[in-house]
Design an enzyme around this catalytic site. Structure first.
Site, mmCIF file in Angstrom:
data_model
loop_
_atom_site.group_PDB
_atom_site.id
_atom_site.type_symbol
_atom_site.label_atom_id
_atom_site.label_comp_id
_atom_site.label_asym_id
_atom_site.label_seq_id
_atom_site.Cartn_x
_atom_site.Cartn_y
_atom_site.Cartn_z
ATOM 1 N N CYS A 182 0.856 -1.178 0.000
ATOM 2 C CA CYS A 182 0.000 0.000 0.000
ATOM 3 C C CYS A 182 0.895 1.231 0.000
ATOM 4 C CB CYS A 182 -0.898 -0.003 1.233
ATOM 5 S SG CYS A 182 0.034 0.091 2.788
ATOM 6 N N HIS A 203 5.367 -4.940 8.902
ATOM 7 C CA HIS A 203 5.319 -6.315 9.386
ATOM 8 C C HIS A 203 5.512 -7.309 8.239
ATOM 9 C CE1 HIS A 203 3.027 -5.096 13.288
ATOM 10 N NE2 HIS A 203 4.338 -5.001 13.411
ATOM 11 N N HIS A 224 -0.939 -4.707 19.583
ATOM 12 C CA HIS A 224 -0.491 -4.332 18.240
ATOM 13 C C HIS A 224 0.164 -2.957 18.316
ATOM 14 C CE1 HIS A 224 -0.627 -3.110 14.009
ATOM 15 N NE2 HIS A 224 -0.711 -4.397 13.722
ATOM 16 N N GLU A 257 0.320 -0.434 16.379
ATOM 17 C CA GLU A 257 -0.505 0.721 16.024
ATOM 18 C C GLU A 257 -1.417 1.102 17.181
ATOM 19 O OE1 GLU A 257 -4.213 1.890 13.151
ATOM 20 O OE2 GLU A 257 -2.783 0.411 12.351
ATOM 21 N N SER A 286 1.522 -9.703 10.712
ATOM 22 C CA SER A 286 0.854 -8.692 9.888
ATOM 23 C C SER A 286 -0.655 -8.819 10.070
ATOM 24 C CB SER A 286 1.220 -8.883 8.409
ATOM 25 O OG SER A 286 0.359 -8.133 7.579
ATOM 26 N N ASN A 343 -3.212 -7.182 8.813
ATOM 27 C CA ASN A 343 -4.067 -7.178 7.624
ATOM 28 C C ASN A 343 -3.928 -8.468 6.827
ATOM 29 O OD1 ASN A 343 -2.519 -6.526 4.824
ATOM 30 N ND2 ASN A 343 -1.397 -5.580 6.512
ATOM 31 N N SER A 347 1.903 -5.233 3.246
ATOM 32 C CA SER A 347 3.335 -5.001 3.482
ATOM 33 C C SER A 347 4.209 -5.996 2.719
ATOM 34 C CB SER A 347 3.640 -5.066 4.982
ATOM 35 O OG SER A 347 3.122 -6.248 5.560
#
Length: 324
Positions: free
Chosen positions: A18, A47, A130, A132, A228, A230, A273
């Protein structure tokens, strides 16, 4: 079950990098080029195991905490963002910083600060631990409450049920997030929604592509690392929407031959990623086993590009000016 000619691969588009990941990885590469090795990176820049290994070979040193960076060195903050306290630690250690936080994560940080200043209780939908989530909660630790899934809603307590807002980790499953928000709205009817969707556009797009292909695939392979968020969500979405089986792999050599037994159609995608070279490795692996027919399942176009962190832009401009 099928002849070799009938075997096929459905390849998701969009997939892989992304804009935020691309920006973060380039930021480390540019920092190495601009300042020379070593460049320190707090946590994994993104990640993905391959990306981290590649940057290490170029001279990046990954550390878990800011205090591990020698005084006076350069440290890059990862795409997942950091709490204000980490910036304070860097100043105390006389560190030069390059902030590679994804702009979409920065948006959530700013929302958290604004709603905290307006005296809201903030319900952050996300996964405990996490990076974030840790960074976002650090913006207003006295006002943010983590809600880790719909089952966690019953544990939430707030000061004033008329001043409650929800925010979200950017890399969650859209369906999972909205299920949690639905439960939160049952408990808090006056719950305020953020001004715009927090779920990253790339996370949503990759999930939509998987949802479309899942009913047609016997096996879904998601390229991505286990840490990761996502990428893990893509496996879950694939299974939820009808894939016969789904597995997460970092590299093609992690694919087990037994997964392909009786499989006619393989779905293939990658987390946000993941560099495309890893997907190409899986395609080559599958082609060698008779899955040479590849069809693209395209559900969106992505053209977003983020500029480099301001620290790098400033120094690169200064360098260019010096060469004139």
């Amino acid at each position: 079950m099928s002849t070799t000619a009938q075997r096929r691969v459905l390849l998701a588009a969009p997939r892989g990098y992304c804009a935020g990941v691309d920006r973060a990885v380039i930021a480390v590469e540019k920092a190495l080029e601009q300042y020379g090795a070593p460049i320190y990176v707090r946590k994994q820049i993104v990640h993905n195991k391959y990306v981290v290994q590649t940057l290490e070979k170029q001279g990046a040193i990954f550390v878990d905490e800011t205090e591990e960076v020698p005084e006076g060195s350069i440290v890059v903050f990862s795409a997942h963002g950091v709490a204000p306290s980490v910036h304070d630690e860097a100043k105390a250690g006389k560190l030069a910083t390059v902030d590679a936080t994804c702009p979409l994560v920065t948006k959530v940080h700013k929302e958290a600060v604004r709603f905290a200043e307006e005296d809201y209780d903030i319900l952050l939908v996300g996964h405990e631990g996490h990076e974030e989530v840790v960074g976002t909660m650090g913006e207003a630790p006295d006002r943010i409450h983590l809600v880790d899934g719909a089952e966690d809603v019953a544990n939430v307590t707030v000061r004033d049920e008329s001043k409650v807002v929800w925010l979200s980790q950017t890399t969650l499953s859209v369906d999972e997030t909205m299920a949690t928000v639905g439960e939160l709205k049952k408990r808090f009817p006056l719950l305020v929604s953020p001004p715009s969707d927090d779920i990253c556009y790339a996370t949503q797009n990759r999930q939509v592509a998987v949802k479309q292909m899942a009913p047609d695939v016997d096996l879904l392979i998601v390229v991505g690392s286990k840490n990761s968020s996502n990428s893990v969500r893509l496996v879950e979405v694939g299974l939820e929407y009808g894939a016969g089986a789904a597995h997460l792999v970092d590299f093609a050599d992690e694919i087990e031959e037994s997964w392909l037994e009786g499989v006619t159609t393989v779905g293939l995608t990658s987390g946000a990623s993941v560099p495309e070279i890893l997907v190409e490795g899986v395609l080559a692996f599958l082609a060698e086993r008779g899955y040479a027919d590849v069809s693209i399942v395209k559900t969106a176009e992505e053209h977003l590009i983020f500029s480099l962190p301001k620290e790098l832009r400033r120094d690169l401009r200064a360098e260019a000016a010096g060469k004139l």
